[in-house]
Design a protein around this motif. Sequence first.
Motif, PDB file in Angstrom:
ATOM      1  N   ALA A   1      -3.863 -15.263 -51.513  1.00 19.16           N
ATOM      2  CA  ALA A   1      -2.740 -15.424 -52.005  1.00 19.16           C
ATOM      3  C   ALA A   1      -2.221 -14.517 -52.572  1.00 19.16           C
ATOM      4  CB  ALA A   1      -2.707 -16.900 -52.900  1.00 19.16           C
ATOM      5  N   ILE A   2      -2.932 -13.841 -53.579  1.00 13.68           N
ATOM      6  CA  ILE A   2      -2.740 -12.596 -54.081  1.00 13.68           C
ATOM      7  C   ILE A   2      -2.207 -11.326 -53.075  1.00 13.68           C
ATOM      8  CG2 ILE A   2      -3.481 -10.693 -55.674  1.00 13.68           C
ATOM      9  CD1 ILE A   2      -5.059 -12.751 -57.134  1.00 13.68           C
ATOM     10  N   GLY A   3      -2.969 -11.184 -51.955  1.00 14.45           N
ATOM     11  CA  GLY A   3      -2.585 -10.286 -50.911  1.00 14.45           C
ATOM     12  C   GLY A   3      -1.398 -10.742 -50.173  1.00 14.45           C
ATOM     13  N   ILE A   4      -1.064 -12.017 -50.067  1.00 18.44           N
ATOM     14  CA  ILE A   4       0.397 -12.440 -49.600  1.00 18.44           C
ATOM     15  C   ILE A   4       1.357 -11.936 -50.306  1.00 18.44           C
ATOM     16  CG2 ILE A   4       1.792 -14.182 -48.916  1.00 18.44           C
ATOM     17  CD1 ILE A   4      -0.848 -15.627 -48.066  1.00 18.44           C
ATOM     18  N   VAL A   5       1.136 -12.069 -51.810  1.00 16.32           N
ATOM     19  CA  VAL A   5       2.286 -11.832 -52.687  1.00 16.32           C
ATOM     20  C   VAL A   5       2.335 -10.242 -52.661  1.00 16.32           C
ATOM     21  CG1 VAL A   5       2.866 -11.633 -55.083  1.00 16.32           C
ATOM     22  CG2 VAL A   5       2.168 -13.644 -54.054  1.00 16.32           C
ATOM     23  N   ALA A   6       1.352  -9.522 -52.674  1.00 17.49           N
ATOM     24  CA  ALA A   6       1.191  -7.942 -52.598  1.00 17.49           C
ATOM     25  C   ALA A   6       1.780  -7.389 -51.310  1.00 17.49           C
ATOM     26  CB  ALA A   6      -0.019  -7.389 -52.804  1.00 17.49           C
TER      27      ALA A   6
ATOM     28  N   VAL B   1       4.673  -4.628 -51.044  1.00 19.45           N
ATOM     29  CA  VAL B   1       4.403  -3.364 -50.508  1.00 19.45           C
ATOM     30  C   VAL B   1       4.901  -3.791 -48.968  1.00 19.45           C
ATOM     31  CG1 VAL B   1       2.517  -1.947 -49.853  1.00 19.45           C
ATOM     32  CG2 VAL B   1       2.416  -3.036 -52.088  1.00 19.45           C
ATOM     33  N   PRO B   2       5.479  -2.844 -48.423  1.00 22.22           N
ATOM     34  CA  PRO B   2       6.020  -3.334 -47.068  1.00 22.22           C
ATOM     35  C   PRO B   2       4.817  -3.199 -45.915  1.00 22.22           C
ATOM     36  CG  PRO B   2       6.501  -1.085 -47.392  1.00 22.22           C
ATOM     37  CD  PRO B   2       6.057  -1.586 -48.750  1.00 22.22           C
ATOM     38  N   VAL B   3       3.955  -4.085 -46.101  1.00 20.79           N
ATOM     39  CA  VAL B   3       2.870  -4.292 -44.961  1.00 20.79           C
ATOM     40  C   VAL B   3       2.977  -5.867 -44.353  1.00 20.79           C
ATOM     41  CG1 VAL B   3       1.339  -2.655 -46.084  1.00 20.79           C
ATOM     42  CG2 VAL B   3       0.996  -5.003 -46.818  1.00 20.79           C
ATOM     43  N   GLY B   4       3.543  -6.551 -45.047  1.00 19.71           N
ATOM     44  CA  GLY B   4       3.782  -7.896 -44.489  1.00 19.71           C
ATOM     45  C   GLY B   4       2.738  -8.631 -45.208  1.00 19.71           C
ATOM     46  N   PRO B   5       3.355 -10.033 -45.107  1.00 22.72           N
ATOM     47  CA  PRO B   5       2.346 -11.118 -45.793  1.00 22.72           C
ATOM     48  C   PRO B   5       1.099 -11.303 -45.007  1.00 22.72           C
ATOM     49  CG  PRO B   5       4.294 -12.103 -44.852  1.00 22.72           C
ATOM     50  CD  PRO B   5       4.441 -10.757 -44.874  1.00 22.72           C
ATOM     51  N   VAL B   6       1.088 -11.330 -43.762  1.00 19.76           N
ATOM     52  CA  VAL B   6      -0.320 -11.582 -42.976  1.00 19.76           C
ATOM     53  C   VAL B   6      -1.053 -10.610 -43.214  1.00 19.76           C
ATOM     54  CG1 VAL B   6      -1.040 -11.850 -40.701  1.00 19.76           C
ATOM     55  CG2 VAL B   6       1.255 -12.770 -41.348  1.00 19.76           C
ATOM     56  N   LEU B   7      -0.716  -9.390 -43.027  1.00 20.64           N
ATOM     57  CA  LEU B   7      -2.013  -8.312 -43.362  1.00 20.64           C
ATOM     58  C   LEU B   7      -2.311  -8.471 -44.590  1.00 20.64           C
ATOM     59  CD1 LEU B   7      -3.163  -5.809 -42.050  1.00 20.64           C
ATOM     60  CD2 LEU B   7      -1.480  -4.353 -42.654  1.00 20.64           C
ATOM     61  N   GLY B   8      -1.322  -8.608 -45.622  1.00 20.05           N
ATOM     62  CA  GLY B   8      -1.493  -8.557 -47.246  1.00 20.05           C
ATOM     63  C   GLY B   8      -2.700  -9.721 -47.314  1.00 20.05           C
TER      64      GLY B   8
END
Length: 61
Positions: free
Chosen positions: A30-35, A39-46
């Motif tokens: 969940a934290i990675g999705i928000v990050a 940051v322009p990497v996308g929610p899936v990769l995050g």
Amino acid sequence: MIPDATAEIKAMAVDGLEHPSTKPVLTGAAIGIVAGLIVPVGPVLGGLAGAGVALYKRLRP
């Protein structure tokens, strides 16, 4: 480390939310999705990156 991670992921799949690693890994995702949205990497990769970091910290504190 790969065999440890594989065993942990399989145990998480079998035990679901009862497994002690499931909630921290989902929180990391969940934290990675928000990050990933910030940051322009996308929610899936995050989300994948966040879950990976959380799982790594569970395996190697």
